[in-house]
Design a protein around this motif. Structure first.
Motif, PDB file in Angstrom:
ATOM      1  N   TRP F  80      -6.569   1.596  -9.416  1.00 27.23           N
ATOM      2  CA  TRP F  80      -7.043   2.321  -8.807  1.00 27.23           C
ATOM      3  C   TRP F  80      -7.147   1.709  -6.729  1.00 27.23           C
ATOM      4  O   TRP F  80      -6.061   1.763  -6.049  1.00 27.23           O
ATOM      5  CB  TRP F  80      -8.431   2.367  -8.726  1.00 27.23           C
ATOM      6  N   ARG F  83      -2.794   3.105  -6.359  1.00 26.22           N
ATOM      7  CA  ARG F  83      -3.073   4.622  -6.196  1.00 26.22           C
ATOM      8  C   ARG F  83      -3.424   4.673  -4.658  1.00 26.22           C
ATOM      9  O   ARG F  83      -3.043   4.858  -3.693  1.00 26.22           O
ATOM     10  CB  ARG F  83      -4.154   5.325  -7.193  1.00 26.22           C
ATOM     11  N   PHE F  84      -4.934   4.393  -4.582  1.00 22.91           N
ATOM     12  CA  PHE F  84      -5.159   3.724  -2.660  1.00 22.91           C
ATOM     13  C   PHE F  84      -4.011   2.911  -1.602  1.00 22.91           C
ATOM     14  O   PHE F  84      -4.018   3.343  -1.207  1.00 22.91           O
ATOM     15  CB  PHE F  84      -6.661   2.724  -2.869  1.00 22.91           C
ATOM     16  N   LYS F  85      -3.995   2.033  -3.355  1.00 27.06           N
ATOM     17  CA  LYS F  85      -2.627   1.398  -1.608  1.00 27.06           C
ATOM     18  C   LYS F  85      -1.100   2.450  -1.294  1.00 27.06           C
ATOM     19  O   LYS F  85      -0.572   2.210   0.214  1.00 27.06           O
ATOM     20  CB  LYS F  85      -2.132  -0.298  -2.444  1.00 27.06           C
TER      21      LYS F  85
END
Lengths: 254, 254, 254, 254, 254, 254
Positions: F80, F83-85
């Protein structure tokens, strides 16, 4: 002469410690048949074909991993009607055992698979709603992933498919039968440095998680991974009761 | 020649507007029998005796007010086994209809009772989970409570018991079949100046509420008050389908 | 001189182990009266008549089995207004104790009934939300059901009604006060071979279950079965505190 | 001569459309007093001081924004005992109206505040559980934030505190009375380009959100912002009923 | 050389016994940064300013009392976007600890405050969802409330506001940091004869309860009362790890 | 020059009527990127590979069928975090649309599949939590099941597997993309006489239901069946906005 139905039920309840588990499955007796048990049929799924095969061999007590009741009420119609009718007309009992059969440390699906793979340093693995339902362990020596695949193909009769995003050399594996490639268990694999995760059924949602976590996952079949406790149970029930006992294979191909 | 089972189901669903009700009872088909209906048996409760009586008269479709399923899963054992077995072995359908059968404005239990008492100025009454399931209305003239008791004794076959904490002279009455002497409905009686509340079953908890609200309540029997829609249904089903239809009385004394 | 209100509360909380029970009733102090207790009135139901009788005898602490609060908020109007007003104006406390008063093994309703029937081999019985709230036990010798009925008629003042679908000869009985003829407890009777189940209130829904399970059930009154702990409490409270204590009988006939 | 209590209740229910709102507050009559209303006391909070003041001026019907019941049961002890006792002993009614009194488009707190600030282009604002409970609008001309602060200080009697992280020039403002600086409403301010958000009570959690969203928020007091509907109601009730009506100010300083 | 991130996490989890608490806050790691920790920044609130200050001093592990996740999903937009972006771009971890940081008996906010006030006879206080999150204790000698106020003003940097409805002379005090003037805790104050209750944030709803319970309550600031565990943690973390550790003060004034 | 991000969001919200659906997926904007959209990337799953591909082609707005948020909070760690980064560092937006993209009657997955198969007499099909998310329809002429399999193999790129327990000749088909072989939808197939049910992913539990209901079910791939709305969306977005738009295929093989 048969055995009392309630003795068989008590034996199964105690072997699997059914009372200690929270499960959406209603574990234990689901349909009550004759007071005397003439034979015990084992199967993965509570399907009509299983009941018919049991009947043909004069067995009136059926033990399954996947039963009828999962917490919701439904009308007794359509295929359900045939299933209930067959059991009730033939005075056959249905006994279901779900999570306790996955998780049992001596004769559960996952303990048995770990055993057959000769894993060492076994410990609980695969957290599900606060309980571990599988096991992890280690091969004596590191193996190449292709060697492991061959081992698995020998153990699981209906094909093995590996998603290979991890390393080539395998020592530590985790085993959770059925449909267990969930986000939580895949993360547990990564946290615990599992070199290969062995489970049953593929699913779309898991694909990218496996890939991004750089895991190896072997999908060996939902059906194929959920037979092992029944092999063990067959032996134990034969020893315990003086009765015909038989595991009927009805593979789903999944 | 019989009638298609699904036609009978569709007819009942539409007569009682089953889809429009929220109910803990699973209204509609609960157990699916033969495709062709040979006769329709009506009864208050889904009990074995009813099924046996229906079978004896060659009726394979049973309509009841109190069915099997009330939202919770249970094992098919004990008396349940016998009930399901009898229906399935004899290819008999079970259709249940609970709140919609209490509340229906033309052939429901309460509308029918109001009718037979010749009540005027009928309006919905008896709020239950946001819907009215009964009716209130007025006698043409004020009656003494003893006169009303006599009327009720003629209508309800299994005895009438009156808790008399209100006034002697009765004009406006409320009617809710079954076990309806709840705090909410008793308060509704007080708020709407109901001179006499007519319901089915007594209950301990209601006693002091009735007394302190200074109400009159006539308990005419749970069973006795929940037969009326079945009398009406008997006529309607006979008209609609060319089939034997019969209401089997199996009173519980309550 | 009176006794501190909080001492009486602490004593009752500890006698009934109120903290250990989950109950829809808010067990413990429900309405707080004067700091000094002038006398303790006991009753089955928290009704106005009880409060008036207590007041007349100068008792300002009322203990009941059925209190005011059962988990839902309601407006203080109608009969509720009178009840609250009377207590508050007269500085009277209301203490409620529901399941812990049914289930207490020494002075609970059911333990006391079992005692008075001279039952032997007492064990917990009557599972309700995971706890046993009653007891089962055996008569010293088998008795004919008519002999038992006589015994019960002597014990319960407001009439005994027996549903007789079981055997004539009675040894093992189960006792659960109040409205306990539920499907679960009736099945427990069948599973545990209870020859006669003794409970309080009749209910329509239980009739066919009792019949099909071939049970004997004695309905001895909701009110009548829920007085026994109060008889015991009367003695204990008198011993503990130097205060007038009195159980006021206000039977509901149910 | 007084007015019927139920007429006052019906009037208030209809003015505030109480039935249309979901609210944790039990809106409507909470405690039932005398049948005849001798005078109507208005207050923000259902506290003892308010009841005493009402009593002194012979008013037996109290209307508040914050009542007693918010969905949970509690024992009638401690300060609650005194509140209930005072009302019941003096035969006084308590009527509560929470969200409907915030949100009412003509006489609600927020509509009235918007009015007194002479806002134009009024529209619903301040979403709370799916409904808007406040309003936004525009000053005729852009004002400097210090000018707005002065306006607010004139309107709200107990002090105004501004968190100033937005721009100096103010045109569009949002108004939600009480404790409304929630993350959702602050985000709504940012999304809708509200130059200044006017609400009641400060809270720690909101501080960094306001700062990072670069908003201006004026905290004008929980009490101070929730008086406005009562000013309006005072006039309306006087017109409607021939009764003494008075709003009693009991500021909390918050 | 840094310290492994997971070692810091394990240390914090074990110091605060994070696993033993139910909390709406997701206690533990909320955002995962670099594997090696270069420094630990402490703060009350997970705000952008804190992250920027930590970054400036080259600290990549942030510990806060109020984190990001409180049980509800939200879009990563608006101010949230900036917060997540800053942490992720700079490879910084965020660790949150809410109730366990209030309640810890040696280094929690409340234990530390009790300590600094030299309270004796310390015991758990301030029940919240079944656990105590604060402490009560006694001054060695009775103090006048003005003397206590001075002590508090020395301890809490951002002002102290006392609601004085109780007695002048203070011996026993209760301490619960943050926004703890709830009805339940205020009642606990009254039941346990707390002479002064010390908490953080004021709130409107508590005003009349405090007044009618005749309590003294000192509001010392939400922020100001929730710094103390961080002072302690600063020392402990410095001892445990060979790393820069710093508590950054960003007061909210509330 | 780009297009405003909020215009793209509004367009998508309105095309899919996102507000009208209840869904465990948080439909709409999940991660907020740059204010100006430079290009729109479409994909089935919100995976890192998709974001990287989009970035390479300078597209900063990503639309997916399976997003990040499904109602539960999780730590931003492991995959996660990446992905967010990636999204936040590159100022890219993520927009998710789940059930509304299955069900849309003009450009949804199922409507488009029905279209491409030239089905006639289209009607809503596939009930899920009270809404229909798929469609059924008829081939102009009856086709042999092998002919249909060929048609499907042309349409779905990653293989078709048919469970053939029904009849050979196919006229009426039902289409529900993804993992839709649930008991409820399979029963709906039987009730509505669907000759062939076309869906995405296989699952073990469905096998015996399909067999006992004597259905034909074509499993065409979870991924493969959930691309069609994206093909349509690609065209529509290109027409609406003057921007590069591209659907990136990242098949999972499932």
């Amino acid at each position: 002469m048969g055995v009392e139905r309630d003795k068989v039920i008590d034996f199964l309840n105690s072997v699997f410690k059914v009372e200690e588990w929270k499960d959406s499955s209603m574990n234990g007796l689901q349909v009550e048949g004759a007071d005397e048990v003439s034979g015990i049929a084992l199967g993965v799924d509570a399907c009509l074909e299983l009941f018919e095969k049991a009947k043909k061999e004069n067995m009136n007590f059926v033990v399954v991993h996947h039963g009828f009741f999962w917490g919701k009420v439904f009308p007794i119609s359509s295929f359900w009607k045939e299933r209930f009718k067959f059991l009730l007309e033939n005075d056959m009992s249905l006994y279901a055992c779900h999570l306790p059969m996955d998780a049992n440390p001596t004769l559960g699906h996952n303990a048995t698979i770990a055993n057959r793979l000769n894993l060492l340093n076994i410990s609980p693995f695969g957290e599900y709603h606060g309980d571990y339902i599988g096991f992890s362990g280690e091969f004596e020596n590191e193996l190449n992933i292709e060697e492991v695949k061959e081992k698995l193909s020998n153990l699981f009769d209906y094909g093995v498919r590996i998603f290979k995003f991890g390393k080539e050399s395998i020592k530590r594996v985790g085993v959770v039968s059925g449909d267990a490639a969930t986000e939580d268990i895949l993360k547990e694999c990564a946290d615990k440095n599992i070199d290969l995760f062995i489970t049953g059924e593929t699913n779309h949602v898991a694909y990218h998680i496996i890939k991004e976590l750089k895991l190896n996952v072997a999908f060996c079949g939902h059906y194929a991974t959920e037979r092992f406790s029944l092999f063990e149970l067959e032996k134990i029930l034969e020893e315990e009761f003086n009765l015909p006992v038989k595991f009927f294979e009805i593979p789903t191909g999944m």
